[in-house]
Design a protein around this motif. Structure first.
Motif, PDB file in Angstrom:
ATOM      1  N   LYS A 214       0.817  -1.214   0.000  1.00 48.43           N
ATOM      2  CA  LYS A 214       0.000   0.000   0.000  1.00 48.43           C
ATOM      3  C   LYS A 214       0.856   1.272   0.000  1.00 48.43           C
ATOM      4  CE  LYS A 214      -3.553  -2.384   2.699  1.00 48.43           C
ATOM      5  NZ  LYS A 214      -4.144  -2.524   4.056  1.00 48.43           N
ATOM      6  N   LEU A 215       2.088   1.147   0.451  1.00 51.24           N
ATOM      7  CA  LEU A 215       2.973   2.316   0.560  1.00 51.24           C
ATOM      8  C   LEU A 215       4.242   2.065  -0.252  1.00 51.24           C
ATOM      9  CD1 LEU A 215       2.596   2.857   4.420  1.00 51.24           C
ATOM     10  CD2 LEU A 215       1.406   4.106   2.606  1.00 51.24           C
ATOM     11  N   PRO A 216       4.137   2.053  -1.577  1.00 47.24           N
ATOM     12  CA  PRO A 216       5.286   1.682  -2.421  1.00 47.24           C
ATOM     13  C   PRO A 216       6.452   2.658  -2.361  1.00 47.24           C
ATOM     14  CG  PRO A 216       3.491   2.540  -3.761  1.00 47.24           C
ATOM     15  CD  PRO A 216       2.932   2.354  -2.376  1.00 47.24           C
ATOM     16  N   LYS A 217       6.216   3.879  -1.893  1.00 44.29           N
ATOM     17  CA  LYS A 217       7.289   4.865  -1.812  1.00 44.29           C
ATOM     18  C   LYS A 217       7.925   4.927  -0.421  1.00 44.29           C
ATOM     19  CE  LYS A 217       5.440   7.807  -5.484  1.00 44.29           C
ATOM     20  NZ  LYS A 217       4.954   9.181  -5.840  1.00 44.29           N
ATOM     21  N   LEU A 218       7.450   4.097   0.501  1.00 45.57           N
ATOM     22  CA  LEU A 218       8.036   4.046   1.841  1.00 45.57           C
ATOM     23  C   LEU A 218       9.396   3.370   1.759  1.00 45.57           C
ATOM     24  CD1 LEU A 218       7.588   4.526   4.911  1.00 45.57           C
ATOM     25  CD2 LEU A 218       6.691   2.181   5.010  1.00 45.57           C
ATOM     26  N   ARG A 219      10.418   4.053   2.239  1.00 45.03           N
ATOM     27  CA  ARG A 219      11.790   3.549   2.143  1.00 45.03           C
ATOM     28  C   ARG A 219      12.189   2.911   3.480  1.00 45.03           C
ATOM     29  NH1 ARG A 219      12.240   8.784   0.650  1.00 45.03           N
ATOM     30  NH2 ARG A 219      13.909   9.193   2.167  1.00 45.03           N
ATOM     31  N   VAL A 220      12.151   1.582   3.505  1.00 49.09           N
ATOM     32  CA  VAL A 220      12.398   0.827   4.735  1.00 49.09           C
ATOM     33  C   VAL A 220      13.721   0.089   4.637  1.00 49.09           C
ATOM     34  CG1 VAL A 220      11.564  -1.028   6.222  1.00 49.09           C
ATOM     35  CG2 VAL A 220       9.932   0.533   5.157  1.00 49.09           C
ATOM     36  N   CYS A 221      14.484   0.120   5.722  1.00 51.15           N
ATOM     37  CA  CYS A 221      15.727  -0.654   5.831  1.00 51.15           C
ATOM     38  C   CYS A 221      15.633  -1.555   7.053  1.00 51.15           C
ATOM     39  CB  CYS A 221      16.935   0.276   5.958  1.00 51.15           C
ATOM     40  SG  CYS A 221      18.518  -0.598   6.081  1.00 51.15           S
ATOM     41  N   PHE A 222      15.896  -2.841   6.847  1.00 55.67           N
ATOM     42  CA  PHE A 222      15.915  -3.797   7.945  1.00 55.67           C
ATOM     43  C   PHE A 222      17.369  -4.014   8.376  1.00 55.67           C
ATOM     44  CE2 PHE A 222      12.021  -4.828   5.585  1.00 55.67           C
ATOM     45  CZ  PHE A 222      11.093  -4.748   6.615  1.00 55.67           C
ATOM     46  N   SER A 223      17.652  -3.756   9.627  1.00 54.80           N
ATOM     47  CA  SER A 223      19.038  -3.816  10.106  1.00 54.80           C
ATOM     48  C   SER A 223      19.531  -5.256  10.232  1.00 54.80           C
ATOM     49  CB  SER A 223      19.159  -3.093  11.455  1.00 54.80           C
ATOM     50  OG  SER A 223      18.315  -3.689  12.413  1.00 54.80           O
ATOM     51  N   HIS A 224      20.846  -5.365  10.484  1.00 59.63           N
ATOM     52  CA  HIS A 224      21.522  -6.660  10.643  1.00 59.63           C
ATOM     53  C   HIS A 224      21.271  -7.562   9.438  1.00 59.63           C
ATOM     54  CE1 HIS A 224      20.867  -5.789  15.212  1.00 59.63           C
ATOM     55  NE2 HIS A 224      21.811  -5.026  14.679  1.00 59.63           N
ATOM     56  N   LYS A 257       8.841 -11.513  -3.953  1.00 60.85           N
ATOM     57  CA  LYS A 257       8.822 -10.383  -4.874  1.00 60.85           C
ATOM     58  C   LYS A 257       9.228  -9.070  -4.208  1.00 60.85           C
ATOM     59  CE  LYS A 257       5.529 -12.316  -8.178  1.00 60.85           C
ATOM     60  NZ  LYS A 257       4.242 -12.125  -8.901  1.00 60.85           N
ATOM     61  N   TYR A 258       9.332  -9.078  -2.885  1.00 69.12           N
ATOM     62  CA  TYR A 258       9.739  -7.858  -2.187  1.00 69.12           C
ATOM     63  C   TYR A 258      11.258  -7.737  -2.048  1.00 69.12           C
ATOM     64  CZ  TYR A 258       4.855  -7.064  -1.229  1.00 69.12           C
ATOM     65  OH  TYR A 258       3.503  -6.832  -1.388  1.00 69.12           O
ATOM     66  N   LEU A 259      11.975  -8.813  -2.379  1.00 63.27           N
ATOM     67  CA  LEU A 259      13.431  -8.722  -2.356  1.00 63.27           C
ATOM     68  C   LEU A 259      13.875  -7.669  -3.367  1.00 63.27           C
ATOM     69  CD1 LEU A 259      14.404 -12.501  -2.184  1.00 63.27           C
ATOM     70  CD2 LEU A 259      14.348 -10.842  -0.314  1.00 63.27           C
ATOM     71  N   GLY A 260      14.699  -6.753  -2.921  1.00 64.03           N
ATOM     72  CA  GLY A 260      15.141  -5.664  -3.777  1.00 64.03           C
ATOM     73  C   GLY A 260      14.246  -4.447  -3.717  1.00 64.03           C
ATOM     74  N   LYS A 261      13.157  -4.514  -2.956  1.00 64.56           N
ATOM     75  CA  LYS A 261      12.263  -3.364  -2.817  1.00 64.56           C
ATOM     76  C   LYS A 261      12.448  -2.651  -1.486  1.00 64.56           C
ATOM     77  CE  LYS A 261       8.669  -4.933  -5.989  1.00 64.56           C
ATOM     78  NZ  LYS A 261       7.207  -5.172  -6.197  1.00 64.56           N
ATOM     79  N   PHE A 262      13.208  -3.255  -0.592  1.00 61.30           N
ATOM     80  CA  PHE A 262      13.577  -2.604   0.664  1.00 61.30           C
ATOM     81  C   PHE A 262      15.092  -2.669   0.787  1.00 61.30           C
ATOM     82  CE2 PHE A 262      12.346  -7.037   1.651  1.00 61.30           C
ATOM     83  CZ  PHE A 262      13.553  -7.522   2.120  1.00 61.30           C
ATOM     84  N   TRP A 263      15.637  -1.997   1.775  1.00 60.15           N
ATOM     85  CA  TRP A 263      17.077  -1.964   1.998  1.00 60.15           C
ATOM     86  C   TRP A 263      17.442  -2.831   3.202  1.00 60.15           C
ATOM     87  CZ3 TRP A 263      14.323   1.908  -0.117  1.00 60.15           C
ATOM     88  CH2 TRP A 263      14.861   2.624  -1.186  1.00 60.15           C
TER      89      TRP A 263
END
Length: 336
Positions: A214-224, A257-263
């Motif tokens: 729903k929020l395709p422009k949200l820039r999320v990074c998962f640590s570690h 399919k979300y691999l490469g869409k977050f950091w």
């Protein structure tokens, strides 16, 4: 080569005695020691000893110079989140910690970039603080992998993510308050086992709830390095396929399919695992991160990457380009 460490923690040298002021709670308080270190006290009990590089900005800059790293993205130590506090008290804690980081970035604009913290226990107050720190120039926030035991998929948190997307604020998700903590204290298992699981918990929650859809422009990074999410993506995908009645109830998009869409950051401590992350995630979505100044972090700041056979382009992506995209920075602002 420009190097930006996007995962570091900092604390003010002096903290208010919030437990005394508010009359309750396990708020962190610092007790100075004769050896230049400080003890973190939580609820009257010893929690951890920290060194001056947790608060001394000049010491940190000098240590980073030893590894040719020019910029640090700083955020609070997760134990200071205080999500369990009364909402207005949590807001006061957040504002104090954010003001400290804003002041630091103002004085050292070439060396520091700030991520804020917000009182996630209260949606309205969290958004209020988001608005404030955005106006003051912060580039994003750091939040926990769960909020008082609640998954990030809970509806009450969606407006906060929605506000981050609207304001252009990045989000770093950091494990904390690990599930099963009391049952596995021995052998440092909460940090070795619990933290990777917590990060996967957060990633699955945001994917399966449909928040990232729903929020395709949200820039999320998962640590570690995304915790255990990417290494177990096969199992997660298989669960999605074999039991959609349990997994795909809010989002019918395959989690792979979300691999490469977050950091993610690069804290793998293992070049072969990092190469796998690059294969499935792409180097443009992997950032230099260290968890500095804590011992479980990569305290040689990317040395294992520099000494690897990774291409120059991949190294440049990890050391700076990915973070520049994640935080929406102007690279020229940090080139000396």
């Amino acid at each position: 080569m420009l190097k930006i460490d996007m995962h570091t923690h900092i604390i003010p040298k002096t903290l208010p005695d919030w437990a005394k002021k508010f009359g309750y709670g396990d708020f962190i308080f610092l007790e100075e020691r004769d050896d230049g270190k400080a003890d973190m006290i939580q609820g009257g009990k010893y929690f951890r000893t920290i060194k001056e590089n947790c608060w001394e900005e000049d010491v940190r800059i000098k240590e980073y110079e030893n590894f040719n790293t020019q910029v640090q993205v700083v955020c609070t130590i997760p134990v200071l989140f205080s999500y369990w506090a009364k909402p207005k008290d949590g807001l006061e804690v957040s504002q104090f910690l954010n003001d400290h980081i804003i002041d630091l970035v103002t004085r050292y604009p070439k060396n520091y970039i700030g991520l804020g913290t917000v009182p996630m226990q209260d949606t309205e107050l969290a958004i209020q603080e988001l608005e404030r720190i955005h106006k003051l120039g912060m580039k994003g926030i750091q939040i926990g992998s769960n909020i008082n035991g609640l998954n990030l998929s809970e509806e009450r948190f969606f407006p906060i993510f929605e506000a981050c997307e609207r304001l252009g604020l990045a989000v770093m998700i950091h494990p904390w308050n690990m599930m099963g903590f009391d049952e596995m204290r021995k052998y440092w298992l909460p940090w070795l086992v619990g933290m990777p699981a917590e990060t996967s918990r957060a990633a699955c929650s945001l994917i399966f709830s449909g928040a990232l859809e729903k929020l395709p422009k949200l820039r999320v990074c998962f640590s570690h390095a995304g915790g255990s999410f990417i290494p177990t993506i096969g199992r997660i995908e298989h669960g999605f396929n074999c039991r959609p009645d349990l997994v795909a109830i809010d989002n019918d998009v395959n989690p792979r399919k979300y691999l490469g869409k977050f950091w993610i950051d690069c804290i793998t401590h293992d070049i072969d695992m990092l190469k796998y992350m690059i294969k499935v995630q792409g180097s443009s979505k992997i950032c230099l991160g260290t968890d500095y100044p804590f011992p479980l972090g990569d305290l040689e700041i990317g040395k294992f990457i520099e000494e690897s056979d990774l291409s120059q382009q991949v190294k440049e992506d990890i050391f700076a380009n990915s973070t520049i995209e994640w935080l929406n920075l102007d690279k020229n602002d940090y080139l000396k």
